[in-house]
Design an enzyme around this catalytic site. Structure first.
Site, PDB file in Angstrom:
ATOM      1  CE  LYS A 133      -3.872  -2.240   2.195  1.00 22.07           C
ATOM      2  NZ  LYS A 133      -4.293  -2.713   3.338  1.00 22.07           N
ATOM      3  CD  GLN A 177      -3.485  -4.398   6.675  1.00 20.64           C
ATOM      4  OE1 GLN A 177      -3.422  -3.629   5.793  1.00 20.64           O
ATOM      5  NE2 GLN A 177      -4.224  -5.670   6.165  1.00 20.64           N
ATOM      6  CG  ASP A 198     -10.012  -0.387   4.595  1.00 18.32           C
ATOM      7  OD1 ASP A 198      -9.763  -0.599   3.461  1.00 18.32           O
ATOM      8  OD2 ASP A 198      -9.309  -0.746   5.698  1.00 18.32           O
TER       9      ASP A 198
END
Ligand SMILES: NC(=O)c1ccc[n+]([C@@H]2O[C@H](COP(=O)([O-])OP(=O)(O)OC[C@H]3O[C@@H](n4cnc5c(N)ncnc54)[C@H](OP(=O)(O)O)[C@@H]3O)[C@@H](O)[C@H]2O)c1
Length: 292
Positions: free
Chosen positions: A53, A97, A120
């Site tokens: 990422k 994460q 997200d």
């Protein structure tokens, strides 16, 4: 034989469009979108995802920050970091994460994110906005899956879509997106009766189950588009392999188009994360949000 949908190539094209949009935002508005990724602990798969990422964020010209915290980090400390990132004007996207270590309540952490920076798309405000047809930051994998379907099928209006899986991170948002595209949507799950019969109704099948090669070719309506979200690690002939939720060999003989695993939906996830970050940056600055 089905057309094999090249998600890797589509994702490359999307990243190129994002890089162009970032360049224009810098030149015309002095705005550099920035993504902060938070990793708690040493999970090897999470470390690889976070590194990818960060690399792809930098490659499209955006600011990238990695916050690596010890596995023993108390929840309070993580919440304090999120509070700082929420208030930092240079940060437009925040990604925590998952999974998080046991001492941390992930719902509490996701709830603490500023929904405007929730790239997200897991915050309940964004899920609610999507469900009520409002502008939202939508989970990346579902967006990527629907982009691939639209690329190959064009308009999805009126299609029978069958989504297998009802998780908050894939099945439900994908179903909402398909509804928005005017599909007639069926959501199947572990209690669905006659799953093969239900799947056979689909002009478009999206599999997000987590069961290696569960969907067989004779479940597929001839000519249907099959988007396989599953990523399953299996061992075959003594070798570690990645396979999807669909049995590619039998499905490709019946489907009109199909995504491979790997190289289908997988590469779309990070590209859509970068897209969400650009969209979040523009929305936070009151600029028009590029379609991308
Ligand atoms: N970057 C990416 O490409 C990406 C991102 C996210 C996920 N994935 C992959 O996508 C897959 C799904 O992920 P997820 O997080 O949505 O999984 P999940 O939370 O475990 O949800 C799986 C869903 O499948 C349903 N299911 C399980 N067994 C079934 C069966 N035998 N028949 C019908 N439905 C069944 C479950 O039904 P119930 O609700 O009834 O239990 C559940 O709704 C996984 O392989 C994951 O690795 C890929």
């Amino acid at each position: 034989m089905a057309k094999v949908i090249d998600g890797k190539r589509f994702a490359e094209g999307l990243r190129a469009r994002i890089a162009t949009a970032v360049k224009a935002l810098k030149a015309e508005h002095g705005l550099t979108p920035g993504l902060a990724v938070v990793l708690v602990g040493e999970d090897p798969a999470s470390k690889v995802y976070v590194a990818n990422k960060a690399r792809q964020t930098a490659e499209v010209g955006m600011n990238s920050w990695e916050h690596k915290l010890a596995a023993s980090t108390p929840e309070k400390e993580l919440l304090a970091l999120i509070d700082r990132l929420n208030r930092d004007p240079a940060v437009h996207g925040i990604l925590v994460q998952l999974p998080l270590p046991k001492q941390i309540d992930s719902t509490k952490v996701l709830d603490a994110l500023d929904p405007a920076k929730d790239v997200d798309g897991f915050h309940v405000v964004n899920a609610g906005r999507l469900a009520t047809g409002q502008e939202a930051l939508v989970a990346c994998t579902p967006v990527g899956a629907v982009m691939l379907a639209k690329d190959v099928l064009g308009k999805l209006d009126g299609l029978e879509a069958v989504v297998i899986g009802r998780s908050n991170i894939v099945g439900k948002p994908v179903a909402q997106l398909l509804l928005k595209e005017n599909c007639t949507v069926t959501i199947a799950h572990s209690r669905t009766k006659d799953l093969p019969g239900v799947v056979r109704r689909g002009d478009l099948v999206i599999a997000a189950v987590g069961r290696p090669e569960m969907v067989k070719g004779d479940w597929i309506k001839p000519g249907a588009c099959v988007i396989d979200v599953g990523i399953n690690r299996i061992e075959r002939d003594g070798k570690a392999r990645l396979v999807g939720d669909c049995d590619f060999a039998s499905c490709e003989k019946v489907a009109g188009s199909i995504t491979p695993v790997p190289g289908g939906v997988g590469p779309m996830t990070i590209a859509c994360l970068l897209r969400n970050t650009v969209r979040a940056a523009c929305a936070l600055k009151g600029l028009p949000v590029p379609a991308l």
